[in-house]
Write an enzyme that holds these catalytic residues in place. Sequence first.
Site, mmCIF file in Angstrom:
data_model
loop_
_atom_site.group_PDB
_atom_site.id
_atom_site.type_symbol
_atom_site.label_atom_id
_atom_site.label_comp_id
_atom_site.label_asym_id
_atom_site.label_seq_id
_atom_site.Cartn_x
_atom_site.Cartn_y
_atom_site.Cartn_z
ATOM 1 N N ARG A 107 0.827 -1.216 0.000
ATOM 2 C CA ARG A 107 0.000 0.000 0.000
ATOM 3 C C ARG A 107 0.867 1.274 0.000
ATOM 4 N NH1 ARG A 107 -4.081 -0.332 4.737
ATOM 5 N NH2 ARG A 107 -2.282 -1.221 5.767
ATOM 6 N N LYS A 132 -20.383 2.909 -7.286
ATOM 7 C CA LYS A 132 -19.776 1.618 -7.616
ATOM 8 C C LYS A 132 -19.415 1.501 -9.096
ATOM 9 C CE LYS A 132 -20.436 -0.526 -3.623
ATOM 10 N NZ LYS A 132 -19.422 -1.166 -2.812
ATOM 11 N N HIS A 177 -29.651 -2.054 6.273
ATOM 12 C CA HIS A 177 -29.051 -0.792 5.825
ATOM 13 C C HIS A 177 -28.436 -0.988 4.441
ATOM 14 C CE1 HIS A 177 -26.351 2.594 5.512
ATOM 15 N NE2 HIS A 177 -25.337 1.755 5.384
ATOM 16 N N GLU A 206 -29.186 5.205 1.926
ATOM 17 C CA GLU A 206 -28.471 6.427 1.566
ATOM 18 C C GLU A 206 -29.427 7.353 0.811
ATOM 19 O OE1 GLU A 206 -24.509 5.677 0.027
ATOM 20 O OE2 GLU A 206 -24.975 7.064 -1.589
ATOM 21 N N HIS A 226 -19.837 10.921 3.715
ATOM 22 C CA HIS A 226 -18.608 10.821 2.919
ATOM 23 C C HIS A 226 -17.765 12.079 3.004
ATOM 24 C CE1 HIS A 226 -21.372 7.872 1.220
ATOM 25 N NE2 HIS A 226 -20.293 7.148 1.183
ATOM 26 N N CYS A 259 -24.748 6.376 6.374
ATOM 27 C CA CYS A 259 -23.916 5.168 6.472
ATOM 28 C C CYS A 259 -23.147 5.255 7.793
ATOM 29 C CB CYS A 259 -22.968 5.112 5.261
ATOM 30 S SG CYS A 259 -22.003 3.591 5.161
HETATM 31 C C1 LIG Z 1 -18.517 0.384 3.742
HETATM 32 N N1 LIG Z 1 -17.518 0.079 2.775
HETATM 33 C C2 LIG Z 1 -16.870 -1.125 2.787
HETATM 34 C C3 LIG Z 1 -16.732 -1.818 1.592
HETATM 35 N N2 LIG Z 1 -16.113 -3.011 1.571
HETATM 36 C C4 LIG Z 1 -15.659 -3.543 2.710
HETATM 37 N N3 LIG Z 1 -15.073 -4.739 2.693
HETATM 38 N N4 LIG Z 1 -15.786 -2.904 3.893
HETATM 39 C C5 LIG Z 1 -16.382 -1.701 3.969
HETATM 40 O O1 LIG Z 1 -16.468 -1.149 5.057
HETATM 41 N N5 LIG Z 1 -17.205 -1.303 0.459
HETATM 42 C C6 LIG Z 1 -17.972 -0.105 0.411
HETATM 43 C C7 LIG Z 1 -17.627 0.797 1.511
HETATM 44 C C8 LIG Z 1 -16.470 1.746 1.215
HETATM 45 N N6 LIG Z 1 -15.230 1.225 1.411
HETATM 46 C C9 LIG Z 1 -14.363 1.422 2.420
HETATM 47 C C10 LIG Z 1 -13.322 0.572 2.321
HETATM 48 C C11 LIG Z 1 -12.289 0.662 3.230
HETATM 49 C C12 LIG Z 1 -12.308 1.596 4.217
HETATM 50 C C13 LIG Z 1 -11.162 1.711 5.142
HETATM 51 O O2 LIG Z 1 -11.168 2.572 5.978
HETATM 52 N N7 LIG Z 1 -10.131 0.893 4.981
HETATM 53 C C14 LIG Z 1 -8.952 0.990 5.784
HETATM 54 C C15 LIG Z 1 -8.496 -0.388 6.240
HETATM 55 C C16 LIG Z 1 -9.489 -1.050 7.123
HETATM 56 C C17 LIG Z 1 -8.858 -2.198 7.849
HETATM 57 O O3 LIG Z 1 -8.909 -3.324 7.398
HETATM 58 N N8 LIG Z 1 -8.201 -1.923 8.915
HETATM 59 C C18 LIG Z 1 -7.470 -2.909 9.692
HETATM 60 C C19 LIG Z 1 -5.995 -2.756 9.425
HETATM 61 C C20 LIG Z 1 -5.552 -1.400 9.832
HETATM 62 C C21 LIG Z 1 -4.208 -1.021 9.248
HETATM 63 O O4 LIG Z 1 -4.104 -0.575 8.131
HETATM 64 N N9 LIG Z 1 -3.198 -1.163 10.043
HETATM 65 C C22 LIG Z 1 -1.935 -0.635 9.695
HETATM 66 C C23 LIG Z 1 -1.188 -0.297 10.964
HETATM 67 C C24 LIG Z 1 -1.942 0.736 11.776
HETATM 68 C C25 LIG Z 1 -1.033 1.550 12.638
HETATM 69 O O5 LIG Z 1 -0.119 1.005 13.264
HETATM 70 O O6 LIG Z 1 -1.239 2.753 12.646
HETATM 71 C C26 LIG Z 1 -1.157 -1.644 8.877
HETATM 72 O O7 LIG Z 1 -1.549 -2.819 8.865
HETATM 73 O O8 LIG Z 1 -0.222 -1.235 8.212
HETATM 74 C C27 LIG Z 1 -7.778 -2.719 11.178
HETATM 75 O O9 LIG Z 1 -8.454 -1.763 11.552
HETATM 76 O O10 LIG Z 1 -7.343 -3.570 11.939
HETATM 77 C C28 LIG Z 1 -7.853 1.632 4.980
HETATM 78 O O11 LIG Z 1 -6.958 2.167 5.648
HETATM 79 O O12 LIG Z 1 -7.849 1.590 3.755
HETATM 80 C C29 LIG Z 1 -13.372 2.462 4.327
HETATM 81 C C30 LIG Z 1 -14.432 2.367 3.416
HETATM 82 N N1 HCS Z 2 -22.783 -1.078 10.116
HETATM 83 C C1 HCS Z 2 -21.847 -0.624 9.099
HETATM 84 C C2 HCS Z 2 -22.529 -0.435 7.782
HETATM 85 C C3 HCS Z 2 -21.669 0.194 6.742
HETATM 86 S S1 HCS Z 2 -22.305 0.026 5.153
HETATM 87 C C4 HCS Z 2 -21.214 0.666 9.553
HETATM 88 O O1 HCS Z 2 -21.872 1.390 10.283
HETATM 89 O O2 HCS Z 2 -20.083 0.952 9.200
HETATM 90 ZN ZN ZN Z 3 -23.403 1.934 4.625
#
Ligand SMILES: CN1c2c(nc(N)[nH]c2=O)NC[C@@H]1CNc1ccc(C(=O)N[C@@H](CCC(=O)N[C@@H](CCC(=O)N[C@@H](CCC(=O)O)C(=O)O)C(=O)O)C(=O)O)cc1
Ligand code: HCS
Ligand code: ZN
Length: 770
Positions: free
Chosen positions: A21, A116, A656, A680, A709, A741
């Site tokens: 990443r 999407k 939801h 939404e 958002h 959301c």
């Molecule tokens: C609601 N949405 C989601 C979708 N799909 C999903 N599978 N989940 C969803 O919630 N689709 C539609 C929408 C919009 N999409 C998103 C998608 C992703 C995020 C988001 O905030 N992603 C985070 C990562 C989330 C996660 O898995 N976190 C883990 C790992 C945390 C991490 O990165 N750790 C770091 C170290 C942290 C530190 O030391 O500071 C690492 O590993 O390097 C967790 O919480 O444990 C992102 O950052 O991209 C939002 C909406």
């Molecule tokens: N319960 C979830 C739905 C996201 S679509 C949330 O509040 O993040």
């Molecule tokens: Zn939602």
Amino acid sequence: MTSPRFPSATILGYPRIGPSRELKRAVESYWAGKIDADELRSAERGLRLASYKRLRELGLTEAASIPESFSLYDQVLDVTVLLGAIPERFAGRTGYDLYFSLARGNDTAPPQEMTKWFDTNYHYLVPEIGPETPIGLADRGVVERFAEAREAGFDVRPTLVGPVTYLALAKAADGAPAEFSPLDRLDDVVDAYAELLGELAAAGAEWVQFDEPALTSDNLPAARSDLIAAAFRAWQQLAAVDPRPNILVTTPYGDASQAIPALTQTGVEAIHAAAGQLAPFAGSGVDFSEVVLVAGVIDGRNIWTADLGRAERSLQALEPLGAAGVSVSTTTSLQHVPYNTEVEKWDDPELDANLHEWLAFADQKVREVVVLAAGLTEGWGTIADEVRRSEDILARRSRSAGVVREDVRDRVAAVDESLRTRVEYAEREPKQRERLGLPPLPTTTIGSFPQTPQIRKTRAAFNRGEIDEAGYLEAIRAEIADVIALQEGLDVDVLVHGEPERNDMVQYFAELLEGFAVTSQGWVQSYGTRCTRPSILWGDVARTKPLTTEWTAYAQSLTDRPVKGMLTGPVTILAWSFVRDDLPIAQVADQVALALRDEIADLQAGGAAIIQVDEPALRERLPLAEEEHEAYLAWAVGSFRLATAVAEPSTQIHTHLCYSEFGQIIDAIDALDADVTSIEAARSRMEILPELAEHGYVRGIGPGVWDIHSPRVPSTEELTELIEAAVAAIPASRVWVNPDCGLKTRAYPETKATLENLVSAAKAVRGRLS
Ligand SMILES: CN1c2c(nc(N)[nH]c2=O)NC[C@@H]1CNc1ccc(C(=O)N[C@@H](CCC(=O)N[C@@H](CCC(=O)N[C@@H](CCC(=O)O)C(=O)O)C(=O)O)C(=O)O)cc1
Ligand SMILES: N[C@@H](CCS)C(=O)O
Ligand SMILES: [Zn+2]
């Protein structure tokens, strides 16, 4: 005419977020002011060149076989900038400032909408096109990136969203006349693309790829036949540009069969479609003699090791068609899969060994493409060993423990309609009203509260073994206690525990259920810098322990107000995972549904009066072909009902939905039979409500009044207006007041300020109800 040589092996696109990443970190550091624009430019360049190097190592060695498919944030946004199709509110901005303002908004201008990308969990930024929107060749990034690659010794193939797809995904700009459609501007976009083709030719590009997935979808505002007619015209015009590079037009995601005959007549040199969609044209009279067929044989969406024998047979079936040549490719860009299985290590040694051979992420898929291309060009005998190996892997996979569990299969086989059916809503509603005793226009939130860097750090420390389980659980409990106290202080009516224990709303469940594996590095871009690690559903699914009950019970112990149990529904769990391909999806969905059904039974037994089962992906996975909608909605709705119909009449089931246009699935939303649906609505200013009312929807509805958002804090007046719009469209007795959301991507300052306004607005409108 002899068609020019297209590389025998290619992929439509490669992930761009970086194997660790790196792009996310660079862009977020830039936003935070920790690196400057030059450093971000250098990070971008480094990532692009590293990808080309990797793809060459993996076997994409022919000229133009490596796609230049990088995007800093989103490939649709890239075209908006390329065309200079910039909404007025961003006037005067340039460079990164313009690019990121379009994506994220700024102090004065809200961002472009995000929605999407076809039936995926990737989100693009919706172009806003009106009759007066400037459109021309305004940015030369594509040409510069081609030159950058060439200078570094890579002959890449620039890759862009095609003109028809770009406009088909656009919305009419504010103020455009009602009869205006963004597609009315096709000639202007074609002119700009024609100029770009000339510049790419001058820079030495041999091939350029344009993606036209819109031609495979019935789910867009324009009719598919109109899109195909528009594409025929646009591609004839672009094929007539001289000089220009050779053109590959791709048609990924849905079924391209309707578009293929027209595309063969445009004069472009190559077209791409899934191999299975091309083969039926043999003997059809459609003339493929002057167009290279780029056959999608390796699935770009899933992560299972391919059956190379099957792929070989589908390529052989194209031989009668491919007079001008056949090339091997993926069905879609690989942006939807993680980079490399080799970096993963699963705890269970048997699962670790199995998954390594069962799985193909992007890099493994590139190898599969390269092997098949060798078979195609050098003779199938040369890859016989690889084909046999893949067949052996599939055979071992089908026999592995956990892939088939008789207990799970028997339980699914015994499901009948009665298990999917609750008593009538008319009977449930008074029981729930009496049990809950809520005021009119009850306020609530969708589930998650801000996932602060502190929570993420604590979880990362726990995962690295730096804090023990007791310490982690204590930190999560403290967070829940804070969230409950905050909501009580704000006077919210129905509370949530805030989901701090969840890394992701799907992955969390996958980690606890049998039949799933999760990755540690398998990040896939969801939008911009946000990524998810889709879970891998490889075996029969079973729940061997409760998933959420302790957290819900703990939260409920802290308050007298109802706390919602909070689950992710079966459709969304499947949509956001990589799902096994060896069992009908309806059966997989029922397996997940039965696991959730047990959880709902336990939550109910623990006293939960409200249980929310989120299905934000219900619309996303609607098949692109209209004739497949009915079958999809049948299993999707059926699995939700199987999970939830265990609820007693007095238990209120919420669902939801978000991130989608809902018009097409109102019947399905109704058929879910949830007691309350939050949806939404803020960005579209409640447009969905009259449609719901017309449809005769009679149950509770929570149209989102806060667009979460954006960090913007809507005023009490603005929220009051939206609630008033809701009660004008739907009887107030059915309206709930909530955000669009979950709040996980928000920070606390705007969360507190907005919830305060939201509660005040609900009270103001409540006071005016007669
Ligand atoms: C609601 N949405 C989601 C979708 N799909 C999903 N599978 N989940 C969803 O919630 N689709 C539609 C929408 C919009 N999409 C998103 C998608 C992703 C995020 C988001 O905030 N992603 C985070 C990562 C989330 C996660 O898995 N976190 C883990 C790992 C945390 C991490 O990165 N750790 C770091 C170290 C942290 C530190 O030391 O500071 C690492 O590993 O390097 C967790 O919480 O444990 C992102 O950052 O991209 C939002 C909406
Ligand atoms: N319960 C979830 C739905 C996201 S679509 C949330 O509040 O993040
Ligand atoms: Zn939602």
